[in-house]
Every structure is written in C-alpha cells, then in structure tokens.
Write an enzyme that holds these catalytic residues in place. Structure first.
Site, PDB file in Angstrom:
ATOM      1  N   ARG A  25     -31.898 -11.904  25.951  1.00  0.00           N
ATOM      2  CA  ARG A  25     -32.652 -12.462  27.074  1.00  0.00           C
ATOM      3  C   ARG A  25     -34.122 -12.111  26.863  1.00  0.00           C
ATOM      4  NH1 ARG A  25     -33.923 -10.139  32.643  1.00  0.00           N
ATOM      5  NH2 ARG A  25     -35.064 -11.893  33.523  1.00  0.00           N
ATOM      6  N   TYR A  75     -30.681  -1.670  39.279  1.00  0.00           N
ATOM      7  CA  TYR A  75     -31.135  -0.350  38.820  1.00  0.00           C
ATOM      8  C   TYR A  75     -30.718   0.769  39.756  1.00  0.00           C
ATOM      9  CZ  TYR A  75     -33.948  -2.689  35.316  1.00  0.00           C
ATOM     10  OH  TYR A  75     -34.336  -3.438  34.235  1.00  0.00           O
ATOM     11  N   GLU A  87     -30.243  -7.386  33.781  1.00  0.00           N
ATOM     12  CA  GLU A  87     -30.967  -6.152  33.466  1.00  0.00           C
ATOM     13  C   GLU A  87     -30.228  -4.989  34.094  1.00  0.00           C
ATOM     14  OE1 GLU A  87     -35.145  -5.871  34.530  1.00  0.00           O
ATOM     15  OE2 GLU A  87     -35.487  -7.942  33.883  1.00  0.00           O
ATOM     16  N   GLU A  98     -36.821 -11.909  39.273  1.00  0.00           N
ATOM     17  CA  GLU A  98     -37.125 -11.046  40.417  1.00  0.00           C
ATOM     18  C   GLU A  98     -38.303 -11.550  41.262  1.00  0.00           C
ATOM     19  OE1 GLU A  98     -37.515  -6.937  39.366  1.00  0.00           O
ATOM     20  OE2 GLU A  98     -35.571  -6.870  38.364  1.00  0.00           O
ATOM     21  N   ASN A 124     -30.296  -8.215  38.381  1.00  0.00           N
ATOM     22  CA  ASN A 124     -30.901  -7.015  37.813  1.00  0.00           C
ATOM     23  C   ASN A 124     -30.569  -5.869  38.752  1.00  0.00           C
ATOM     24  OD1 ASN A 124     -31.983  -8.731  35.947  1.00  0.00           O
ATOM     25  ND2 ASN A 124     -34.114  -8.474  36.598  1.00  0.00           N
ATOM     26  N   HIS A 182     -41.450 -14.503  33.913  1.00  0.00           N
ATOM     27  CA  HIS A 182     -41.311 -13.058  34.110  1.00  0.00           C
ATOM     28  C   HIS A 182     -42.715 -12.517  34.404  1.00  0.00           C
ATOM     29  CE1 HIS A 182     -38.387  -9.573  33.200  1.00  0.00           C
ATOM     30  NE2 HIS A 182     -39.468  -9.019  33.714  1.00  0.00           N
TER      31      HIS A 182
HETATM   32  C1  FCB Z   1     -37.441  -4.917  36.447  1.00  0.00           C
HETATM   33  C2  FCB Z   1     -38.271  -5.887  35.641  1.00  0.00           C
HETATM   34  C3  FCB Z   1     -38.404  -5.502  34.187  1.00  0.00           C
HETATM   35  C4  FCB Z   1     -38.592  -4.015  34.011  1.00  0.00           C
HETATM   36  C5  FCB Z   1     -37.517  -3.266  34.765  1.00  0.00           C
HETATM   37  C6  FCB Z   1     -37.590  -1.761  34.594  1.00  0.00           C
HETATM   38  O1  FCB Z   1     -37.820  -4.989  37.776  1.00  0.00           O
HETATM   39  O2  FCB Z   1     -37.705  -7.165  35.703  1.00  0.00           O
HETATM   40  O3  FCB Z   1     -39.468  -6.229  33.644  1.00  0.00           O
HETATM   41  O4  FCB Z   1     -39.848  -3.642  34.379  1.00  0.00           O
HETATM   42  O5  FCB Z   1     -37.598  -3.576  36.121  1.00  0.00           O
END
Ligand code: FCB
Length: 471
Positions: free
Chosen positions: A91, A310, A378, A180, A308, A135
C-alpha cells in the site's frame, strides 16, 4: 454483513497454532510524502506539507520531506526489500502535486511516469499494488484557493483520480481514495498540528464534508473508468469507552465516538451525518454547505474498506470529577472531553497499546454498518529503537504486531470479513509533526546514510505472513 451476537471467542494462548483464511493479503504500507523526498524533482509542485514544514515550530525536529527516505530514487531496492520479506501486497500513496502540479489542467507526464515504473516494478516482483490517492499532500496551489474548505477541491480531486486511473488502471485494481480524512479535517483545520495548520473548528467541519464529497466523486469516477476498479476508503478508528458510568463520561464517549467514528461511517454507509453530532457541531456551523445529492455521492458503493488502527480511547467529560494531578489536554473538537490513560503500556507516541480494541472496532463496523470486506490498512508502533552494530532487536514492536494480528483473527473467528493486513510501516519515515523522531518501520532507515536494514520485527512479521498465521 453481520457478525454473531454472541461474545467473541477468547484469544488463544500465544503459542497455539492459528491461521488466517486462505488468500489473506499480507502487505506493508507507506505514504508518498513520508518516504519519497525529491520534492522539487520532475515538475512536482509544493504540497501543503512542504509549506507547513517551513513554519517554525510546526515539526518537532525542524525537519522536512525534501529527502525523507529518498524512495523516489531508491524505489527499486525498496521493492526488493518488500519482495525479500515475502510480502505480496504494497500500500503506497500517490503524490497529487506530482501528477497535477498546477492543481488542474494537463497532468505531469514525469510524475505519472514515476508511478508507472513503481507499479511495473511491483508486478514484476509478484506484489499487488494498493494505491491511495490522498495521503495528506494537497497541492499548495489548491490550498491557496481555499483547500478543503472549498467545494471546488472535491471536484479537482475527482479529476486527479480519473487521470491517475486512466494511466495506471490497467495494472492497479485496488484504489483507496482518502487516508484518514479525520486527520486532514480536524488535525489540519482545528488543532493545526497537521497541514494546512489552521485552527478553526468550523473550518474543520466544512473540510470534513468536502473531503467526503471528494471521496464520493472520486469513487464514482473510478467506477466509471474504462478499467474495473475496486474502490475503498481508509479511515482511522478507535474503540471508545467512558471512564466511568457517570452521565458526563458517557456523554463524552458518545461525542468522541461520534466525531471519530460515526461521522464518517454514517455518511459513507447510511448517507446521513449522525444527528447528535450535527447538533454538537451546531455551535460552530449550521451545515449549510451540504448540497442536495452530496450524501448520495458520499455513500456510493464501496468495494472494500481500510481500517487504520493504532489505539483506543477512554473518554472523560470535564463536567465529571477529575482525579488529582495534571489534566490531559482536551480533545480536538470536543472541548469538554479529555482522554485518560487506560493503564496499558504505551508506545513511543504515547499511544495506549490496546489490541482488544481492534477486535471491537472490526466487529462494530461489521455489525452496525452494511460495510464491504475490510482490510487493516495500517497497524504498527513506534518504539525508541536501540541500534547495536547496525541491527535492531525490537521485541516491543514484535509483540505489538503479534498481539494485533491475534486480535484481528479473533474478529475473523467472530464472523468479520477481514481480507488483509498491512503493517505500518515498511520503513522508518517522516512522521508528520514528529519529524524523524518517531520510528514506525519494520525496516530501519539510517538518516545519515539512508541505508535500510530490516529489524527483527521485519523477520518476525515475514514469518507470520509466510505461515499465514502461527504454526
Ligand atoms: C497514521 C497515518 C500514517 C502514519 C501513522 C503512524 O495516522 O496514516 O501516515 O503517520 O499514523
């Protein structure tokens, strides 16, 4: 698509054998501005991130994207790295100001040529391209005309999408429109941490709508192109829980969830913004910029969706009694909501590590929305890597990736149609407002020599990908 209403099966112990469904896609992700460098090469015009980097204090280490990982010149060896790890999907994002340096009009042949070669290089190595069109690197010429605050930018985005697909669509099937959009809208226009670095809450809401409109128009353009296109969008989601069952905390979680999650999902899959959040935003805007037909375009059919993930959030309403000690910063766009640490370990970003939140996010989207097949586009972690003799042993990152993959498999076991996983990131890179101070790569980049060295996590991830799980 729906998932069973019963509770998901608990995670199996780390040592047990578990596998993903056959055909599960294993990849790595990057983004143009974060790795390419060469910001003035071959007719590329400045993006809003080039501009923000010039603003004193905007980027933690005062750095910029002019060299980054120099991927623009080292793309072939970077693709060899991907292939060497045995990954079969990549990607990447396409830089809008390389393709349309003037914002509109004739596309830039040299910019298109770069992605042409990149795509051919991927296919030659047996790697499937997943291209993201936006992006975060809006051409500065469009920002000068109002950027995402202007409706016209949505139409320019659809044009750029059509141009790019026309050139690459014979070889690229998987397209993501936006990455995002919450960040572009709210970090870009409310908190000002991201480009274009503005601080006006009303503008953030306007931008959110024009981003979504751009997504919808681009989706229609891609589907209408000569080549079959599988179109998706990439959103950042979090599981959000109240700090307590006090009404203030419960309402804080509602508002935060509304802004981070439902605002986007409702618009995309129900064709309407969530009424409670429209009401919350009423103190800033009456939404009069939404025109007839916009939501129909925004909710046009998607073939896949990228998530995405985290971290997850615990929300407290500032009306609720707060414990003693310094108060965390209130959350963007929810002035009277703060995030509280949930007691989990944190990464170098300070983000709580909450793998179970990924299972919940995936199940929630499957259950509450008529969503297409999902991909984790992500997931990964920054840690303060220790280099010994040029090598990085990164057990924390290995544990992070492993735990999140197990959480993803829990969701699949509960019935979620999850098709693939892309680790963030293939290599250390320019982490936006954090500059080069935060390393997310499974491959280390030495910023003095630009040498790449796979970390222990690259090998651990490659082994899971090869096995399609854990033997
Ligand atoms: C996300 C972004 C990516 C990177 C990660 C850590 O929000 O899409 O570009 O910065 O965080």
């Amino acid at each position: 698509m729906s998932v069973p209403t019963s509770a998901p099966a608990p995670s199996a112990p780390a040592s047990s054998s578990r596998h993903f469904p056959p055909g599960f896609v294993w990849g790595a992700a990057t983004a143009a501005f974060q790795i390419e460098g060469a910001t003035t090469a071959d007719g590329r015009s400045p993006s809003i991130w080039d501009t923000l980097c010039e603003r004193p204090g905007a980027v933690l280490d005062g750095s910029d994207g002019s060299v980054a990982c120099d991927h623009y010149h080292r793309w072939e060896s970077d693709l060899d790295l991907l292939a060497g790890l045995g990954l079969t999907a990549y990607r990447f994002s396409i830089s809008w100001p390389r393709i349309c340096p003037g914002g509109k009009g004739e596309p830039n042949e040299k910019g298109l040529g770069f992605y042409d070669r990149l795509v051919d290089g991927l296919l030659a190595r047996g790697i499937t391209p997943y291209a993201t069109l936006y992006h975060w690197d809006l051409p500065q010429v469009l920002e000068d005309k109002g950027g995402w605050r202007s409706r016209d930018t949505a139409y320019r985005f659809a044009e750029y999408a059509a141009i790019t697909q026309h050139r690459l669509g014979d070889r690229v099937k998987h397209w993501a429109t936006l990455n995002e959009p919450w960040c572009s809208a709210f970090l870009g226009h409310a908190s000002g941490e991201h480009a274009p670095g503005r601080t006006d809450q009303a503008e953030a809401v306007v931008a959110s709508h024009h981003l979504l409109l751009g997504h919808g128009l681009a989706t229609e353009a891609l589907h209408g192109g000569r080549r079959p296109a599988e179109v998706g969008v990439v959103l950042n989601h979090y599981d959000i829980t109240p700090a307590s069952d006090s009404p203030a905390d419960v309402d804080a979680a509602r508002r935060l969830d509304g802004q981070q999650n439902r605002w986007w999902l409702d618009a995309l899959y129900t064709g309407a913004y969530p009424a409670d959040i429209v009401e919350d935003f009423a103190r800033w805007t009456d939404m009069s910029f939404v025109q007839d037909g916009d939501l129909a375009a925004i909710s046009s059919r998607l073939d896949w969706m990228g998530i995405n993930y985290y971290s997850s959030f615990v929300a407290r309403g500032l009306g609720a009694p707060a414990p003693a000690g310094p108060r965390p910063t209130p959350w963007i766009g929810c002035e009277d909501v703060e995030l509280v640490p949930n007691g989990e370990p944190v990464t170098h970003m300070g983000w709580d590590v909450v793998p179970s939140g990924l299972t919940k996010v995936l199940e929630r989207i499957s259950r509450d929305y008529d969503a297409p097949p999902l991909f984790i586009t992500e997931n990964g972690a920054a840690y303060d890597d220790v280099v010994v003799d040029g090598q990085v042993e990164d057990p924390d990152r290995i544990a992070y990736i492993d735990a999140h993959l197990r959480a993803a498999l829990d969701a699949i076991d509960a019935g979620v149609d999850l098709r693939g996983y892309f680790v963030w990131s293939l290599m250390d890179n320019f982490e936006w407002a954090w500059g080069y101070t935060r390393r997310f790569g499974v491959v280390r980049v030495d910023y003095d020599t630009l040498e790449r060295t796979p970390k222990a996590s690259a090998h651990a991830y490659a082994a899971i990908a090869r096995e399609n799980g854990w033997a």
